[in-house]
Design a protein around this motif. Structure first.
Motif, PDB file in Angstrom:
ATOM      1  N   GLY A  50       0.789  -1.225   0.000  1.00 31.11           N
ATOM      2  CA  GLY A  50       0.000   0.000   0.000  1.00 31.11           C
ATOM      3  C   GLY A  50       0.817   1.269   0.000  1.00 31.11           C
ATOM      4  N   TYR A  51       0.218   2.312  -0.519  1.00 27.30           N
ATOM      5  CA  TYR A  51       0.792   3.650  -0.501  1.00 27.30           C
ATOM      6  C   TYR A  51      -0.351   4.656  -0.566  1.00 27.30           C
ATOM      7  N   ALA A  52      -0.062   5.880  -0.201  1.00 30.56           N
ATOM      8  CA  ALA A  52      -1.052   6.944  -0.264  1.00 30.56           C
ATOM      9  C   ALA A  52      -0.553   8.025  -1.212  1.00 30.56           C
ATOM     10  N   PHE A  53      -1.482   8.776  -1.774  1.00 32.56           N
ATOM     11  CA  PHE A  53      -1.116   9.875  -2.653  1.00 32.56           C
ATOM     12  C   PHE A  53      -2.096  11.019  -2.476  1.00 32.56           C
ATOM     13  N   ALA A  63      -3.776   0.280  -3.221  1.00 28.11           N
ATOM     14  CA  ALA A  63      -3.107  -1.025  -3.175  1.00 28.11           C
ATOM     15  C   ALA A  63      -3.104  -1.655  -1.787  1.00 28.11           C
ATOM     16  N   VAL A  64      -4.032  -1.278  -0.937  1.00 26.24           N
ATOM     17  CA  VAL A  64      -4.208  -1.957   0.349  1.00 26.24           C
ATOM     18  C   VAL A  64      -5.259  -3.035   0.127  1.00 26.24           C
ATOM     19  N   HIS A  65      -4.910  -4.255   0.465  1.00 30.79           N
ATOM     20  CA  HIS A  65      -5.783  -5.396   0.193  1.00 30.79           C
ATOM     21  C   HIS A  65      -6.684  -5.685   1.390  1.00 30.79           C
ATOM     22  N   ILE A  66      -7.973  -5.434   1.221  1.00 31.80           N
ATOM     23  CA  ILE A  66      -8.987  -5.832   2.201  1.00 31.80           C
ATOM     24  C   ILE A  66      -9.847  -6.868   1.492  1.00 31.80           C
ATOM     25  N   PRO A  67      -9.705  -8.152   1.841  1.00 38.03           N
ATOM     26  CA  PRO A  67     -10.416  -9.195   1.100  1.00 38.03           C
ATOM     27  C   PRO A  67     -11.929  -9.046   1.205  1.00 38.03           C
ATOM     28  N   GLU A  68     -12.620  -9.627   0.236  1.00 34.96           N
ATOM     29  CA  GLU A  68     -14.074  -9.552   0.238  1.00 34.96           C
ATOM     30  C   GLU A  68     -14.633 -10.222   1.480  1.00 34.96           C
ATOM     31  N   TYR A  69     -15.751  -9.705   1.952  1.00 37.02           N
ATOM     32  CA  TYR A  69     -16.421 -10.251   3.121  1.00 37.02           C
ATOM     33  C   TYR A  69     -16.997 -11.609   2.752  1.00 37.02           C
ATOM     34  N   PRO A 108       1.295   3.473   4.446  1.00 38.00           N
ATOM     35  CA  PRO A 108       0.501   3.096   5.617  1.00 38.00           C
ATOM     36  C   PRO A 108       1.338   2.242   6.567  1.00 38.00           C
ATOM     37  N   LEU A 109       1.273   2.551   7.856  1.00 33.42           N
ATOM     38  CA  LEU A 109       2.008   1.784   8.861  1.00 33.42           C
ATOM     39  C   LEU A 109       1.111   0.800   9.594  1.00 33.42           C
ATOM     40  N   LYS A 110      -0.122   1.229   9.889  1.00 33.40           N
ATOM     41  CA  LYS A 110      -0.983   0.411  10.730  1.00 33.40           C
ATOM     42  C   LYS A 110      -2.437   0.686  10.378  1.00 33.40           C
ATOM     43  N   LEU A 111      -3.252  -0.358  10.383  1.00 27.59           N
ATOM     44  CA  LEU A 111      -4.690  -0.256  10.164  1.00 27.59           C
ATOM     45  C   LEU A 111      -5.355  -0.770  11.424  1.00 27.59           C
ATOM     46  N   TYR A 112      -6.226   0.026  12.033  1.00 27.15           N
ATOM     47  CA  TYR A 112      -6.781  -0.354  13.329  1.00 27.15           C
ATOM     48  C   TYR A 112      -8.139   0.288  13.560  1.00 27.15           C
ATOM     49  N   PHE A 113      -8.821  -0.188  14.589  1.00 29.08           N
ATOM     50  CA  PHE A 113     -10.069   0.406  15.037  1.00 29.08           C
ATOM     51  C   PHE A 113      -9.781   1.184  16.314  1.00 29.08           C
ATOM     52  N   ILE A 122      -0.724   6.741   8.615  1.00 27.95           N
ATOM     53  CA  ILE A 122       0.136   6.910   7.446  1.00 27.95           C
ATOM     54  C   ILE A 122       1.365   7.704   7.863  1.00 27.95           C
ATOM     55  N   ALA A 123       2.453   7.474   7.168  1.00 29.27           N
ATOM     56  CA  ALA A 123       3.714   8.117   7.529  1.00 29.27           C
ATOM     57  C   ALA A 123       4.308   8.820   6.326  1.00 29.27           C
TER      58      ALA A 123
END
Length: 158
Positions: A50-53, A63-69, A108-113, A122-123
């Motif tokens: 993943g990256y941000a722009f 490009a962050v992969h969150i699979p289908e539910y 992105p460094l971490k994905l959380y709730f 993001i960094a």
């Protein structure tokens, strides 16, 4: 039903700290669909590519992969779609200037709730060269050996 409290980490990008020098990190909200949130609550995501722009006055995560539910149907989301990030206008301006000046990237460094809301850390980062990576590993190994020697010395001294 009580609201969630605290922080629940879904995914971390452990490779990022090895490949990049982190200058500053920001917490951003994410615009998600319902099935994406449900998939994240199951603890499924991958930040490695993943990256941000910055585009205009908005920041996007790609490009962050969150699979289908797994229990979703025709309303399921695309696994690698571009997601909008929610940041303050001043933060977006700072990021935009740093990235456009060159040499910096957003990762992105971490994905959380956090209290039930999906967040991403993001960094603003600068890529390391190969010799920088070796130097960092060498320094970490040296400090580990020094700590080990101090522990051994303290045990013998008792």
């Amino acid at each position: 039903m009580p609201r969630e409290r605290g922080e629940k980490v879904v995914a971390t990008n452990r490779r990022a700290r090895h490949d990049y020098t982190i200058e500053k990190s920001y917490e951003a909200g994410m615009v998600l669909t319902g099935t994406e949130v449900k998939s994240l609550r199951q603890g499924r995501a991958n930040l490695s590519d993943g990256y941000a722009f910055v585009k205009g006055n908005e920041v996007f995560l790609d490009a962050v992969h969150i699979p289908e539910y797994s229990q979703g149907h025709w309303t399921n989301h695309s696994a690698k779609r571009i997601r909008k990030l929610l940041l303050h206008r001043e933060e977006i301006a700072k990021l935009s200037h740093a990235v456009s000046a060159g040499g910096y990237t957003l990762i992105p460094l971490k994905l959380y709730f956090s209290d039930g809301r999906a967040k991403v850390e993001i960094a603003l980062a600068k890529g390391k060269r190969e010799y920088d990576k070796r130097q960092t590993l060498r320094e970490r190994q040296d400090t580990r050996e020094a700590e080990r020697a101090m522990r051994l010395r303290n045990r013998v001294g008792e």
